[in-house]
Design a protein around this motif. Structure first.
Motif, PDB file in Angstrom:
ATOM      1  N   SER A 177      -1.034  -3.301   6.825  1.00 18.43           N
ATOM      2  CA  SER A 177      -0.184  -4.405   7.292  1.00 18.43           C
ATOM      3  C   SER A 177      -0.922  -5.296   8.276  1.00 18.43           C
ATOM      4  O   SER A 177      -0.301  -6.106   8.968  1.00 18.43           O
ATOM      5  CB  SER A 177       1.087  -3.861   7.956  1.00 18.43           C
ATOM      6  N   ILE A 224      -2.523  -4.337  11.025  1.00 21.63           N
ATOM      7  CA  ILE A 224      -2.425  -3.888  12.423  1.00 21.63           C
ATOM      8  C   ILE A 224      -3.583  -2.945  12.724  1.00 21.63           C
ATOM      9  O   ILE A 224      -3.841  -2.009  11.960  1.00 21.63           O
ATOM     10  CB  ILE A 224      -1.078  -3.167  12.652  1.00 21.63           C
ATOM     11  N   TRP A 247       6.329  -2.364  20.334  1.00 19.23           N
ATOM     12  CA  TRP A 247       7.092  -1.241  19.786  1.00 19.23           C
ATOM     13  C   TRP A 247       6.875  -1.025  18.288  1.00 19.23           C
ATOM     14  O   TRP A 247       6.519   0.069  17.848  1.00 19.23           O
ATOM     15  CB  TRP A 247       8.576  -1.439  20.091  1.00 19.23           C
ATOM     16  N   GLN A 248       7.100  -2.083  17.489  1.00 24.42           N
ATOM     17  CA  GLN A 248       6.993  -1.950  16.028  1.00 24.42           C
ATOM     18  C   GLN A 248       5.587  -1.535  15.609  1.00 24.42           C
ATOM     19  O   GLN A 248       5.395  -0.685  14.751  1.00 24.42           O
ATOM     20  CB  GLN A 248       7.354  -3.285  15.359  1.00 24.42           C
ATOM     21  N   PRO A 298      13.742   6.644  16.120  1.00 23.79           N
ATOM     22  CA  PRO A 298      12.822   6.677  17.267  1.00 23.79           C
ATOM     23  C   PRO A 298      13.388   5.969  18.494  1.00 23.79           C
ATOM     24  O   PRO A 298      13.165   6.425  19.630  1.00 23.79           O
ATOM     25  CB  PRO A 298      11.566   5.967  16.760  1.00 23.79           C
ATOM     26  N   GLU A 299      14.145   4.887  18.278  1.00 22.77           N
ATOM     27  CA  GLU A 299      14.720   4.147  19.414  1.00 22.77           C
ATOM     28  C   GLU A 299      15.697   5.027  20.188  1.00 22.77           C
ATOM     29  O   GLU A 299      15.706   5.046  21.406  1.00 22.77           O
ATOM     30  CB  GLU A 299      15.454   2.888  18.928  1.00 22.77           C
ATOM     31  N   LEU A 330       4.802   2.066  16.606  1.00 18.93           N
ATOM     32  CA  LEU A 330       5.493   3.031  15.746  1.00 18.93           C
ATOM     33  C   LEU A 330       4.771   3.222  14.424  1.00 18.93           C
ATOM     34  O   LEU A 330       4.533   4.348  13.988  1.00 18.93           O
ATOM     35  CB  LEU A 330       6.920   2.558  15.466  1.00 18.93           C
ATOM     36  N   ILE A 331       4.400   2.122  13.765  1.00 16.08           N
ATOM     37  CA  ILE A 331       3.754   2.252  12.461  1.00 16.08           C
ATOM     38  C   ILE A 331       2.368   2.862  12.619  1.00 16.08           C
ATOM     39  O   ILE A 331       1.932   3.649  11.783  1.00 16.08           O
ATOM     40  CB  ILE A 331       3.729   0.906  11.695  1.00 16.08           C
ATOM     41  N   LEU A 363      -1.209   2.912   6.877  1.00 16.41           N
ATOM     42  CA  LEU A 363      -0.126   1.959   6.591  1.00 16.41           C
ATOM     43  C   LEU A 363      -0.202   0.799   7.570  1.00 16.41           C
ATOM     44  O   LEU A 363       0.037  -0.357   7.210  1.00 16.41           O
ATOM     45  CB  LEU A 363       1.250   2.626   6.722  1.00 16.41           C
ATOM     46  N   LEU A 391       9.445  -1.261   9.179  1.00 22.95           N
ATOM     47  CA  LEU A 391       8.190  -1.152   9.949  1.00 22.95           C
ATOM     48  C   LEU A 391       7.027  -1.717   9.148  1.00 22.95           C
ATOM     49  O   LEU A 391       6.853  -1.322   8.000  1.00 22.95           O
ATOM     50  CB  LEU A 391       7.880   0.310  10.283  1.00 22.95           C
ATOM     51  N   TYR A 404       0.831  -1.205   0.000  1.00 24.34           N
ATOM     52  CA  TYR A 404       0.000   0.000   0.000  1.00 24.34           C
ATOM     53  C   TYR A 404       0.864   1.253   0.000  1.00 24.34           C
ATOM     54  O   TYR A 404       1.766   1.390   0.832  1.00 24.34           O
ATOM     55  CB  TYR A 404      -0.933  -0.032   1.215  1.00 24.34           C
ATOM     56  N   LEU A 412       9.088  13.180  14.946  1.00 19.33           N
ATOM     57  CA  LEU A 412       9.446  11.756  14.934  1.00 19.33           C
ATOM     58  C   LEU A 412      10.662  11.534  14.035  1.00 19.33           C
ATOM     59  O   LEU A 412      10.557  11.642  12.820  1.00 19.33           O
ATOM     60  CB  LEU A 412       8.256  10.926  14.445  1.00 19.33           C
ATOM     61  N   PRO A 413      11.836  11.281  14.629  1.00 21.58           N
ATOM     62  CA  PRO A 413      13.021  11.061  13.803  1.00 21.58           C
ATOM     63  C   PRO A 413      12.923   9.706  13.108  1.00 21.58           C
ATOM     64  O   PRO A 413      12.542   8.722  13.735  1.00 21.58           O
ATOM     65  CB  PRO A 413      14.176  11.073  14.809  1.00 21.58           C
ATOM     66  N   VAL A 473       1.512   5.063  14.883  1.00 23.29           N
ATOM     67  CA  VAL A 473       1.704   6.488  15.136  1.00 23.29           C
ATOM     68  C   VAL A 473       2.107   7.199  13.852  1.00 23.29           C
ATOM     69  O   VAL A 473       1.658   8.290  13.549  1.00 23.29           O
ATOM     70  CB  VAL A 473       2.789   6.687  16.224  1.00 23.29           C
ATOM     71  N   LEU A 474       2.943   6.530  13.072  1.00 24.93           N
ATOM     72  CA  LEU A 474       3.483   7.116  11.847  1.00 24.93           C
ATOM     73  C   LEU A 474       2.378   7.354  10.826  1.00 24.93           C
ATOM     74  O   LEU A 474       2.251   8.433  10.251  1.00 24.93           O
ATOM     75  CB  LEU A 474       4.531   6.167  11.270  1.00 24.93           C
ATOM     76  N   ASN A 475       1.578   6.342  10.554  1.00 27.81           N
ATOM     77  CA  ASN A 475       0.503   6.465   9.568  1.00 27.81           C
ATOM     78  C   ASN A 475      -0.502   5.325   9.783  1.00 27.81           C
ATOM     79  O   ASN A 475      -0.222   4.177   9.443  1.00 27.81           O
ATOM     80  CB  ASN A 475       1.104   6.407   8.156  1.00 27.81           C
TER      81      ASN A 475
END
Lengths: 254, 263
Positions: free
Chosen positions: B162, B164, B146-147, B211-212, B150-151, B158, A92, A71, A82-83, B153-155
């Motif tokens: 996957s 989730i 964690w993984q 992020p880590e 993160l995803i 997305l 990810l 996607y 967010l780095p 929060v990111l989008n």
């Protein structure tokens, strides 16, 4: 052939607002389908229903068991707080070996970006990184939601050529949402014109002539369509000498 | 005399426990732009303190229940179309005011200042156990998911593509926030807990490429603030909770100044 995704009588509401109604759709392995429609026509909602991000309020979406979807969202929308390096992003949610990540970046046309911060990339580079991430799982279906938004015309054309190259290399199906019919059409086996429901669908040249399409987009796109077709013939793998008529060759796959 | 007998040692351990979890969780708060969400939950937990005292329950339990209820209420109100900041304002201020009214009506003799600003020097062994249990539980939750977190929060789209459930990850974060607020209320107090969540994370941002690294650095900076704050409050005879926050703010200033000079 078993379809990758079958959509039957799909309706989606946002609260009390109907966004999509009575959508029937089926995606065959390996085909390139483009969804076009004006703003607010439910294009993104359709995509989000296909990937399972919004529940249908009626009807159903059936995915082939174990279907691998890659996607590419309209925008990454990375918060600047967010780095995130490209390499880390590709891992990810499933971590991947460095060589696999490098190969995906190469395929997406952005080799060597792995150690860069995503926030430091250009819009076009971010789209290709998103494409690379989508390719990681060896998808059977690539779903792209207005992937060329914010790219200029040569940038969009280059992006679409990349998608075509990936399709011919991996044989994955492609579902692409676009508001720029004139750029997408030439590469597509089938075009679906959406405005809350499916107005018309068919081979690109059929849709371009359809009254429903003209009512939505006007006739002005006709010239731009021809423009891209012309350009497109330089990069395609067959039917080069047929020039403007080459779209008919694709029609058989629809 | 064992180490835990000294109230200063207990204060330090309590501060470190809160700091270690507030750093990484604070990163998520910053990334998700939930800063005011933490604030609201913390303010509302005062009502929980009042209810716990009235019912002779542990303060931690009351604060946790109300923090969770407010977090849930905010989620419901926002999905019904109220803007997030408005929903937060309505619930946080109502709960804080209701807490203060409840304290008066129930005729409780409570030093509310303790729960607003914390009283780390009065932390007992049981409090220490609660803080470290809560902190370790939340850290374990963050590490485990964690993984996925993160995803999500990111989008969120997305994440959904996957497989989730982004909303479940959001709820995990809300739960973690409620737990941290509840265990931290005695140490830094309701008014300062957001500061411990946000300042170390903000200070870690310019120094981090992943992020880590930002999460680890935020934990380290928060722990340094806790240590420095306890020491400074002892040395200068200042209130400990605010002093810890001042130490964190000083670290933030140093980092900001250093990164400005680099440019």
């Amino acid at each position: 052939m078993t379809p990758l995704i079958r959509v039957e009588g799909l309706s989606v509401r946002h609260g009390s607002l109907p966004v999509l109604h009575d959508v029937d759709l089926s995606l065959a392995p390996g085909e390139i389908v483009t969804v076009v429609g004006p703003n607010g026509s439910g294009k993104s909602t359709l995509v989000r229903a296909l990937i399972g991000a919004v529940p249908p309020s009626a009807g159903r979406v059936t995915r082939k068991p174990g279907l691998r979807i890659g996607y590419v969202p309209q925008k990454l929308g990375l918060d600047p707080t967010l780095p995130m390096t490209v390499r880390r992003f590709l891992g990810l949610p499933g971590r991947v070996p460095a060589d696999v990540a490098a190969e995906a970046l190469e395929k997406a046309g952005v080799p060597g970006l792995a150690d860069r911060q995503i926030s430091a990339l250009s819009g076009g580079q971010v789209q290709r990184v998103l494409l690379a991430r989508a390719l990681l799982g060896a998808p059977e279906l690539l779903v792209l939601d207005e992937p060329t938004q914010g790219l200029d015309q040569p940038g969009s054309a280059a992006f679409y050529r990349q998608i075509e190259a990936i399709r011919s290399e991996t044989g994955c199906a492609v579902l692409m949402v676009s508001h720029e019919l004139h750029v997408v059409m030439a590469a597509s086996d089938r075009v679906i014109c959406l405005n809350g429901h499916i107005c018309c669908e068919g081979r690109p040249e059929q849709v371009a002539r359809a009254a429903e399409y003209r009512a939505l987009f006007g006739t002005g796109t006709g010239g731009a369509l021809a423009l891209y077709r012309h350009e497109h013939t330089h990069s395609h793998d067959h039917d080069h000498d047929h020039g403007h008529s080459h779209d008919h060759g694709h029609g058989s796959a629809a | 005399m064992s180490l835990l007998d000294g109230f200063l040692a207990r204060a330090l351990l309590a501060g470190l426990g809160v700091a270690l979890v507030a750093g990484p969780l604070g990163c998520f708060i910053v990334w998700r732009r939930m800063a005011y969400f933490g604030d609201a939950t913390a303010h509302a937990s005062i009502l929980g303190v009042a209810l716990a005292l009235a019912l002779s329950l542990p303060v931690f339990v009351g604060a946790l229940v109300v923090a969770l209820a407010v977090a849930g209420g905010i989620t419901v109100l926002t999905t019904r179309g109220l803007a997030t900041d408005t929903a937060l304002g309505v619930l946080a201020h109502s709960a804080l005011a209701a807490g203060l009214v409840a304290v008066a009506l129930l005729g409780l003799r409570v030093d509310l200042e303790v729960y607003l600003f914390g009283d780390i020097l009065a932390v007992g062994r049981t409090d220490l156990a609660v803080i470290w249990a809560g902190a370790l539980a939340v850290l374990a939750l963050l590490a485990w998911r964690w993984q996925r977190l993160l995803i999500a929060v990111l989008n969120p789209d997305l994440a959904e593509a996957s497989g989730i459930d982004a909303r479940r990850e959001q709820m995990a974060l809300t739960l973690a926030l409620a737990v941290v607020v509840a265990v931290a209320i005695k140490v830094v107090g309701a008014l300062l807990i957001s500061a411990m969540l946000i300042i170390p994370a903000a200070a870690a941002r310019p120094l981090s490429a992943t992020p880590e690294r930002m999460a680890a650095l935020a934990a380290a900076l928060a722990a340094t603030s806790a240590g420095g704050g306890v020491w400074a409050s002892w040395t200068f005879d200042t209130p400990t909770g605010p002093t810890i926050v001042c130490a964190a703010a000083a670290l933030f200033l140093c980092v900001t100044a250093a990164t400005w000079r680099r440019r």
